[in-house]
Design an enzyme around this catalytic site. Structure first.
Site, PDB file in Angstrom:
ATOM      1  N   GLU A  48      47.361 150.674  71.298  1.00 45.80           N
ATOM      2  CA  GLU A  48      46.457 149.679  70.708  1.00 45.80           C
ATOM      3  C   GLU A  48      45.244 150.397  70.123  1.00 45.80           C
ATOM      4  OE1 GLU A  48      45.734 146.739  69.845  1.00 45.80           O
ATOM      5  OE2 GLU A  48      46.657 145.188  71.078  1.00 45.80           O
ATOM      6  N   ASP A 137      39.040 141.249  73.808  1.00 46.34           N
ATOM      7  CA  ASP A 137      40.213 141.981  73.322  1.00 46.34           C
ATOM      8  C   ASP A 137      39.931 142.840  72.103  1.00 46.34           C
ATOM      9  OD1 ASP A 137      43.322 142.222  73.368  1.00 46.34           O
ATOM     10  OD2 ASP A 137      42.828 141.702  71.299  1.00 46.34           O
ATOM     11  N   ASN A 185      42.578 137.017  69.255  1.00 44.88           N
ATOM     12  CA  ASN A 185      42.980 138.423  69.342  1.00 44.88           C
ATOM     13  C   ASN A 185      42.339 139.260  68.239  1.00 44.88           C
ATOM     14  OD1 ASN A 185      44.633 140.872  69.438  1.00 44.88           O
ATOM     15  ND2 ASN A 185      45.988 139.742  70.787  1.00 44.88           N
ATOM     16  N   ASP A 236      48.728 139.780  66.381  1.00 45.60           N
ATOM     17  CA  ASP A 236      47.909 140.613  67.256  1.00 45.60           C
ATOM     18  C   ASP A 236      46.687 141.073  66.450  1.00 45.60           C
ATOM     19  OD1 ASP A 236      47.009 142.696  69.117  1.00 45.60           O
ATOM     20  OD2 ASP A 236      48.996 142.603  69.989  1.00 45.60           O
ATOM     21  N   SER A 237      46.386 142.353  66.450  1.00 42.97           N
ATOM     22  CA  SER A 237      45.205 142.874  65.757  1.00 42.97           C
ATOM     23  C   SER A 237      45.343 142.723  64.241  1.00 42.97           C
ATOM     24  CB  SER A 237      45.011 144.344  66.116  1.00 42.97           C
ATOM     25  OG  SER A 237      44.853 144.495  67.505  1.00 42.97           O
TER      26      SER A 237
END
Length: 322
Positions: A48, A137, A185, A236-237
Site C-alpha cells: 500500500e 486510511d 478510502n 481503494d486508493s
C-alpha cells in the site's frame, strides 16, 4: 436436440471486467520491481501507500507487517526503510512540503493516528490525529500544508465513517463529512483544490465532494456520486493527474480504472496475469512527479508475490504531494 450450455470464459472465476467497462481503452502495465516479503505468511504480503519523496525515491508500505520499504529509482534497489513501533498498520505515505513523511495508521496498540517520520532515518517524530473510534486510511495535502483524512471505519448498520481536515498547524481537526460512509478510502484534491475525490470501499462508490470557501465543509449542490463499482472488493486508493483525471485502484481485481474530471470512465490499466487470478490485490497507484509515469502496487495473497508495476498515463502528476 441441442442442449443449451453456459461455459466459463477466461477469468470468469476471478475478477472478470464488467460488460460496461470492457470497451474502455485498456493497456497492460509492465513489471517494474519485486518487493520480496518472503512466503511465510503470504496473506500478509499486502502493499500500500506508494509515494515519491523530493529525491525521487519511491516508498511502499506493508500494512500487516508495519514495514516501509524504499526503492532507488535509478538502480531499482529495494531496501528496508523502517519498521513502525507499537504495531502500527501503515496504509498510506505522503510527503509534506518540508520533506517529512506522513503515515496514516488505521490501527495500533494505541488506536489510529497519523505518524510523522524523519525522512533521513524513519524514526517517529510525533503522532497526530489520534481520534477514538476512527481508522484513518489515507490523506491528501493541500497547498497550505493542511491535509484531508479518510476513515476506514463504519459498518452496514452503522455508517459512521467520514472525512476530516487537519489544519496546517497540525493542531485542529475538523469533520468535513461527519458520517454516512462505510470505509472511506482513497482521497485526493483536484488541481484547483476546489473538489475532493474519495472512494468508499464499503459500498463501492466514487464520491465527488465540492468544497466550501474555507475548504472545511462540502457544498451539497456541488457534491455527488458519479460512479458505482462492481465486485466483492473494489475502489481503494486513488490519485489525480494535472488534467484532473482520477485514477482508482480496484482492490482484488488487478486493475486501475481512470475517470475524467467529470467522473466518466475513460480508460483502465490491467496487470499482467490478472485473468489467471495473479496479482489481484491491486491497492495503490501514484504518478511520478513531473512525469506521466504511473506506478502501481499489487500482490498475490496465495503465493506471497508482491510487486510494483508501471505504465504511461494521460497526463503528468498533479503536484508533488499527489
Amino acid at each position: 436436440m441441442i442442449e443449451a450450455k453456459l461455459t466459463y470464459q477466461e477469468g470468469d472465476q476471478f475478477a472478470p471486467i464488467p460488460a460496461n467497462e470492457q470497451s474502455l481503452p485498456s493497456i497492460v502495465a509492465e513489471h517494474f520491481v519485486d518487493i520480496d516479503l518472503g512466503d511465510e505468511n503470504p496473506a500478509y504480503n499486502i502493499l500500500e501507500g506508494l509515494n515519491f519523496d523530493q529525491h525521487d525515491n519511491l516508498y511502499v508500505c506493508v500494512p500487516p507487517q508495519g514495514d516501509i520499504y524504499r526503492v532507488d529509482m535509478k538502480t531499482k534497489k529495494v531496501s528496508h526503510f523502517t519498521h513502525l513501533p507499537h504495531n502500527m498498520l501503515p496504509s498510506a505515505l505522503k510527503v509534506h512540503r518540508d520533506g517529512r513523511l506522513f503515515i496514516t495508521s488505521a490501527g495500533s496498540n494505541h488506536g489510529c493516528s497519523v505518524a510523522v517520520l524523519d525522512p533521513d532515518d524513519g524514526h517517529v517524530i510525533k503522532e497526530l490525529a489520534n481520534l477514538p473510534g476512527r481508522m484513518f486510511d489515507d490523506l491528501a495535502f493541500d497547498h497550505r500544508g493542511g491535509f484531508y483524512l479518510s476513515d476506514l471505519g463504519g459498518t452496514l448498520d452503522n455508517p459512521s465513517a467520514g472525512i476530516y481536515y487537519v489544519s496546517p498547524d497540525e493542531k485542529t481537526i475538523t469533520p468535513v463529512v461527519k458520517n454516512g460512509m462505510i470505509a472511506s478510502n482513497g482521497i485526493s484534491l483536484d488541481p484547483e483544490e476546489n473538489n475532493l475525490w474519495t472512494t468508499e470501499y464499503g459500498t463501492g462508490r466514487l464520491h465527488h465532494l465540492g468544497l466550501s470557501g474555507d475548504k472545511k465543509s462540502i457544498v451539497p449542490s456541488l457534491s455527488n456520486i458519479p460512479y458505482y463499482f462492481t465486485g466483492m472488493e473494489g475502489p481503494d486508493s486513488l490519485t489525480v493527474d494535472r488534467d484532473g483525471n482520477v485514477y482508482v485502484s480496484m482492490c482484488g481485481q488487478g486493475r486501475f480504472l481512470i475517470f475524467n474530471k467529470n467522473g466518466f470512465p475513460i480508460g483502465q490499466i490491467l496487470l499482467p496475469g490478472r485473468e489467471r487470478g495473479d496479482m489481484l490485490k491491486s491497492t495503490h497507484i501514484i504518478i511520478r512527479p513531473n512525469t506521466n509515469e504511473a506506478y502501481m502496487c499489487s500482490s498475490n495473497l496465495t503465493t506471497g508475490k508482491a510487486a510494483i508495476f508501471k505504465a504511461k498515463v494521460y497526463a503528468k502528476s498533479n503536484n508533488f504531494n499527489d
